[in-house]
Scaffold this motif. Structure first.
Motif, short mmCIF file in Angstrom:
data_model
loop_
_atom_site.label_atom_id
_atom_site.label_comp_id
_atom_site.label_asym_id
_atom_site.label_seq_id
_atom_site.Cartn_x
_atom_site.Cartn_y
_atom_site.Cartn_z
N SER A 19 40.14 38.53 44.37
CA SER A 19 41.00 39.37 45.18
C SER A 19 40.31 39.76 46.49
O SER A 19 40.91 39.73 47.57
N ASP A 20 39.03 40.13 46.39
CA ASP A 20 38.25 40.48 47.59
C ASP A 20 38.15 39.28 48.53
O ASP A 20 38.26 39.42 49.75
N ALA A 21 37.92 38.09 47.97
CA ALA A 21 37.81 36.88 48.78
C ALA A 21 39.14 36.57 49.47
O ALA A 21 39.16 36.18 50.65
N LEU A 22 40.25 36.75 48.75
CA LEU A 22 41.57 36.52 49.36
C LEU A 22 41.83 37.52 50.47
O LEU A 22 42.39 37.18 51.51
N ILE B 226 42.83 32.44 52.20
CA ILE B 226 42.93 31.19 51.44
C ILE B 226 41.56 30.91 50.82
O ILE B 226 40.54 31.05 51.48
N ILE B 227 41.58 30.58 49.53
CA ILE B 227 40.32 30.28 48.84
C ILE B 227 40.50 29.08 47.93
O ILE B 227 41.62 28.73 47.55
N LYS B 228 39.38 28.47 47.60
CA LYS B 228 39.36 27.34 46.67
C LYS B 228 38.47 27.75 45.50
O LYS B 228 37.42 28.38 45.69
N PHE C 204 44.31 28.94 46.41
CA PHE C 204 45.16 30.13 46.35
C PHE C 204 45.31 30.72 47.75
O PHE C 204 44.38 30.70 48.54
N TYR C 205 46.50 31.27 48.02
CA TYR C 205 46.76 31.93 49.30
C TYR C 205 47.40 33.28 49.04
O TYR C 205 48.27 33.41 48.18
N ARG C 206 46.95 34.27 49.80
CA ARG C 206 47.60 35.59 49.79
C ARG C 206 47.35 36.22 51.16
O ARG C 206 46.21 36.29 51.61
#
Length: 99
Positions: free
Chosen positions: A39-42, A47-49, A85-87
């Protein structure tokens, strides 16, 4: 969770192509600490992998759907054992991804 079009999905996949995975999900499964980190990375990157290890014992697509739901994120794609993932970030004064 927001829906994205196939064109947007394609653009997000292209953006994520050069990203390194932020973490791995393995036999420990989905923990609170893992979700907090994702969640912190998003929030920081939008966008994260993530690498989904074979030891997780669940189909990669199912796992990605579960994680996305818990994070209120969009599961952009699962390619092999990598999930994207994208948020959209809620931060002000942040340059949001354009896609």
């Amino acid at each position: 969770m927001q829906e994205i079009t196939s064109k947007q999905r394609s653009r997000l996949k292209a953006i994520a192509a050069n990203l390194q995975p932020v973490t791995q999900i393995g036999k420990g499964g989905i923990t609170d600490n893992l979700l907090k980190g994702l969640s912190d990375a998003l929030e920081a990157h939008e966008i994260i992998k993530v690498t989904l290890l074979p030891t997780v014992g669940e189909e990669a697509e199912n796992l990605a759907e579960n994680v996305a739901e818990l994070l209120d994120a969009v599961p952009v794609a699962v390619i092999g054992r990598k999930a994207i993932f994208y948020r959209r970030s809620s931060r002000e004064n942040f340059v949001h991804l354009e896609f």
